[in-house]
Design a protein around this motif. Structure first.
Motif, PDB file in Angstrom:
ATOM      1  N   LEU A 298       0.830  -1.208   0.000  1.00  0.00           N
ATOM      2  CA  LEU A 298       0.000   0.000   0.000  1.00  0.00           C
ATOM      3  C   LEU A 298       0.866   1.260   0.000  1.00  0.00           C
ATOM      4  CD1 LEU A 298      -3.062   0.831   0.235  1.00  0.00           C
ATOM      5  CD2 LEU A 298      -2.496   1.402   2.585  1.00  0.00           C
ATOM      6  N   GLN A 299       1.949   1.211   0.736  1.00  0.00           N
ATOM      7  CA  GLN A 299       2.854   2.378   0.758  1.00  0.00           C
ATOM      8  C   GLN A 299       3.452   2.603  -0.632  1.00  0.00           C
ATOM      9  OE1 GLN A 299       3.128   4.504   3.117  1.00  0.00           O
ATOM     10  NE2 GLN A 299       2.170   3.438   4.829  1.00  0.00           N
TER      11      GLN A 299
ATOM     12  N   ALA B 138       0.703   4.113  -2.766  1.00  0.00           N
ATOM     13  CA  ALA B 138       0.516   5.531  -2.420  1.00  0.00           C
ATOM     14  C   ALA B 138       1.629   6.372  -3.053  1.00  0.00           C
ATOM     15  CB  ALA B 138       0.490   5.707  -0.903  1.00  0.00           C
TER      16      ALA B 138
ATOM     17  N   ALA C 190       1.182   6.872  -6.778  1.00  0.00           N
ATOM     18  CA  ALA C 190       0.129   7.807  -7.189  1.00  0.00           C
ATOM     19  C   ALA C 190       0.738   9.127  -7.649  1.00  0.00           C
ATOM     20  CB  ALA C 190      -0.850   8.043  -6.043  1.00  0.00           C
ATOM     21  N   SER C 191       1.891   9.493  -7.084  1.00  0.00           N
ATOM     22  CA  SER C 191       2.517  10.760  -7.477  1.00  0.00           C
ATOM     23  C   SER C 191       3.813  10.514  -8.255  1.00  0.00           C
ATOM     24  CB  SER C 191       2.801  11.607  -6.232  1.00  0.00           C
ATOM     25  OG  SER C 191       3.638  10.899  -5.354  1.00  0.00           O
TER      26      SER C 191
ATOM     27  N   LEU D  95      -7.689  -2.537   3.470  1.00  0.00           N
ATOM     28  CA  LEU D  95      -7.550  -1.095   3.655  1.00  0.00           C
ATOM     29  C   LEU D  95      -8.238  -0.646   4.938  1.00  0.00           C
ATOM     30  CD1 LEU D  95      -6.446   1.414   2.369  1.00  0.00           C
ATOM     31  CD2 LEU D  95      -8.414   1.492   0.844  1.00  0.00           C
TER      32      LEU D  95
ATOM     33  N   LEU E 170      -6.260  -1.273   7.975  1.00  0.00           N
ATOM     34  CA  LEU E 170      -5.027  -0.501   8.115  1.00  0.00           C
ATOM     35  C   LEU E 170      -5.092   0.449   9.299  1.00  0.00           C
ATOM     36  CD1 LEU E 170      -2.421  -0.027   6.344  1.00  0.00           C
ATOM     37  CD2 LEU E 170      -3.580   2.005   5.493  1.00  0.00           C
ATOM     38  N   LEU E 171      -6.254   1.086   9.468  1.00  0.00           N
ATOM     39  CA  LEU E 171      -6.386   2.091  10.518  1.00  0.00           C
ATOM     40  C   LEU E 171      -6.861   1.491  11.825  1.00  0.00           C
ATOM     41  CD1 LEU E 171      -8.007   5.123   8.668  1.00  0.00           C
ATOM     42  CD2 LEU E 171      -5.617   4.767   9.258  1.00  0.00           C
TER      43      LEU E 171
ATOM     44  N   ALA F 231      -3.587  14.440  -2.918  1.00  0.00           N
ATOM     45  CA  ALA F 231      -3.810  13.370  -3.891  1.00  0.00           C
ATOM     46  C   ALA F 231      -2.617  13.226  -4.829  1.00  0.00           C
ATOM     47  CB  ALA F 231      -5.078  13.644  -4.695  1.00  0.00           C
ATOM     48  N   GLU F 232      -2.030  14.357  -5.195  1.00  0.00           N
ATOM     49  CA  GLU F 232      -0.963  14.318  -6.203  1.00  0.00           C
ATOM     50  C   GLU F 232       0.432  14.120  -5.625  1.00  0.00           C
ATOM     51  OE1 GLU F 232      -1.576  17.936  -8.400  1.00  0.00           O
ATOM     52  OE2 GLU F 232      -3.582  17.240  -8.998  1.00  0.00           O
ATOM     53  N   ARG F 233       0.670  14.668  -4.416  1.00  0.00           N
ATOM     54  CA  ARG F 233       2.041  14.622  -3.897  1.00  0.00           C
ATOM     55  C   ARG F 233       2.179  13.852  -2.594  1.00  0.00           C
ATOM     56  NH1 ARG F 233       3.439  21.023  -4.525  1.00  0.00           N
ATOM     57  NH2 ARG F 233       1.821  21.366  -6.081  1.00  0.00           N
ATOM     58  N   GLY F 234       1.065  13.392  -2.050  1.00  0.00           N
ATOM     59  CA  GLY F 234       1.144  12.634  -0.810  1.00  0.00           C
ATOM     60  C   GLY F 234       1.177  13.542   0.405  1.00  0.00           C
TER      61      GLY F 234
ATOM     62  N   PHE G 260     -10.828  10.374  -2.640  1.00  0.00           N
ATOM     63  CA  PHE G 260     -10.344   9.066  -2.188  1.00  0.00           C
ATOM     64  C   PHE G 260      -8.812   9.009  -2.250  1.00  0.00           C
ATOM     65  CE2 PHE G 260      -8.969   4.699  -2.986  1.00  0.00           C
ATOM     66  CZ  PHE G 260      -9.512   4.054  -1.878  1.00  0.00           C
TER      67      PHE G 260
ATOM     68  N   LEU H 239      -6.471   8.425   0.878  1.00  0.00           N
ATOM     69  CA  LEU H 239      -5.559   7.278   0.894  1.00  0.00           C
ATOM     70  C   LEU H 239      -4.137   7.709   1.290  1.00  0.00           C
ATOM     71  CD1 LEU H 239      -5.559   4.189   0.169  1.00  0.00           C
ATOM     72  CD2 LEU H 239      -4.349   4.899  -1.892  1.00  0.00           C
ATOM     73  N   GLN H 240      -3.724   8.864   0.818  1.00  0.00           N
ATOM     74  CA  GLN H 240      -2.397   9.360   1.173  1.00  0.00           C
ATOM     75  C   GLN H 240      -2.316   9.627   2.678  1.00  0.00           C
ATOM     76  OE1 GLN H 240       0.198   9.339  -0.697  1.00  0.00           O
ATOM     77  NE2 GLN H 240      -0.717   9.035  -2.712  1.00  0.00           N
TER      78      GLN H 240
ATOM     79  N   TRP I 119      -4.152   8.020   4.948  1.00  0.00           N
ATOM     80  CA  TRP I 119      -4.143   6.703   5.601  1.00  0.00           C
ATOM     81  C   TRP I 119      -2.742   6.117   5.551  1.00  0.00           C
ATOM     82  CZ3 TRP I 119      -8.835   4.711   2.321  1.00  0.00           C
ATOM     83  CH2 TRP I 119     -10.003   5.344   2.763  1.00  0.00           C
ATOM     84  N   ALA I 120      -2.097   6.250   4.380  1.00  0.00           N
ATOM     85  CA  ALA I 120      -0.746   5.699   4.234  1.00  0.00           C
ATOM     86  C   ALA I 120       0.205   6.377   5.216  1.00  0.00           C
ATOM     87  CB  ALA I 120      -0.261   5.857   2.792  1.00  0.00           C
ATOM     88  N   ALA I 121       0.071   7.702   5.338  1.00  0.00           N
ATOM     89  CA  ALA I 121       0.940   8.424   6.270  1.00  0.00           C
ATOM     90  C   ALA I 121       0.631   8.020   7.713  1.00  0.00           C
ATOM     91  CB  ALA I 121       0.773   9.930   6.087  1.00  0.00           C
ATOM     92  N   ALA I 122      -0.665   7.777   7.989  1.00  0.00           N
ATOM     93  CA  ALA I 122      -1.073   7.425   9.345  1.00  0.00           C
ATOM     94  C   ALA I 122      -0.543   6.056   9.772  1.00  0.00           C
ATOM     95  CB  ALA I 122      -2.592   7.453   9.468  1.00  0.00           C
TER      96      ALA I 122
END
Lengths: 211, 211
Positions: free
Chosen positions: A111-112, A115, A118-119, A171, A174-175, B28-31, B107, B111-112, B114-117
């Motif tokens: 997932l990381q 993520a 995505a960029s 997903l 995850l939290l 969304a674009e850069r996380g 979304f 998601l970014q 959630w990934a950071a969390a």
């Protein structure tokens, strides 16, 4: 065979495997940006130089880690396939197997990478085929184990939905740790799947709505 | 009312809204790591100082953006609820509405976070209640629209599974645009949902499978 060379190759393989296992953990815990060659080397207890010999860049390492996860998942899938019981409980065991394929430290690490991708179009282009391979393998295993006839309308989509459901449960997990909720959903989905797959060829249980 | 003050409050609100919209796009674009107050200010065309007046830290901004997305989602949900047709096609429209709630730029931005969390327990603690609120709202809307009787065994889990499916489809869509596949799955899921929900009491257009 050169007796002096083999142990060295062996050691090199072991180092590589240790680095890949460490990369999965570091990805899951610190994200793609945190999974530097140096951080992974430290986690693996390997010198930075040795790590860089195997994986010159962070991206090389991340992609190799993703491939490593997929290989491991493939093996687990084959072991899982052998362990799925016949008869009652089979469908639920298959659904649980699919759900488990999208969980745990491997899922968190992947997932990381998603993520990060995505960029990052270059990373995305490199990981997409790997993800597609994973999807195909899990789908194939599920179809085989369920004895699903994909020529029956709706069956292919229903098996695919099982994979998407599994991804969504991963997903959600995850939290918050939602193991009990997940177990209830797996059980219910297995019942639903049984009723969808048990149709005689060509039959559909939902007639076109004439209302 | 002070005539000089109101336009200023108005301007302040507009600036805040512009920053939040920009934050969603930047996330969304850069996380999460890329969504700094400075980067979002630039994207919004707002001075850094003004942005910092509204959101002192990147975390304040990210969490406000998540709340903003949820508020917007809530509004869309209410509009969507009003637009869902009665009769044939209703279930499919509801499934599509749920699937749409886990897609698009919102979304990807969520998601970014959630990934950071995953690697930040403090952030996780702050975003979990927001995600739970979102889940509850979508679940409630789906139950109401489907006329689902959650006291019937399996119904609650099947509606929940619809949300997890939507989350999984959103994740699959992150890497590859799989709109056509998604449309087929939504259609099939709606048929399945009809057959699960149509159990008596309250049977509607899809009788239980007797096959």
């Amino acid at each position: 065979m050169d007796a002096g060379r083999e142990p060295q190759q062996e050691r090199s393989r072991a180092t590589r495997a240790r680095l890949l296992d460490a990369a999965v953990r570091v990805l899951a815990e610190r994200g793609a940006a945190g999974a530097t060659v140096g951080a992974v080397a430290e986690e693996a207890g390997v010198s930075r130089g040795a790590a860089q010999h195997h994986f010159p860049t962070r991206e090389d390492l991340s992609l190799a880690a993703l491939r490593h996860m997929l290989d491991r998942r493939g093996e687990e899938l084959r072991r899982g396939v052998a362990a799925v019981p016949e008869g009652a409980g089979r469908t639920e065991a298959v659904v649980r197997m699919v759900v488990d394929a999208f969980s745990g430290v491997d899922f968190r690490a992947a997932l990381q990478l998603w993520a990060a991708a995505a960029s990052d179009p270059v990373l995305r282009e490199r990981i997409t085929p790997l993800e597609e391979r994973m999807g195909r393998e899990v789908h194939r295993a599920a179809v085989d184990l369920l004895g699903a006839d994909e020529s029956v309308p709706g069956v292919r989509e229903t098996v695919q939905a099982t994979l998407d459901l599994a991804r969504g449960l991963g997903l959600a997990n995850l939290l918050t740790d939602d193991g009990p909720r997940r177990a209830r959903i797996v059980r219910q989905w297995a019942l639903t799947l049984d009723s969808v797959l048990a149709r005689p060829p060509g039959a559909t249980d939902a007639p076109p709505d004439t209302g």
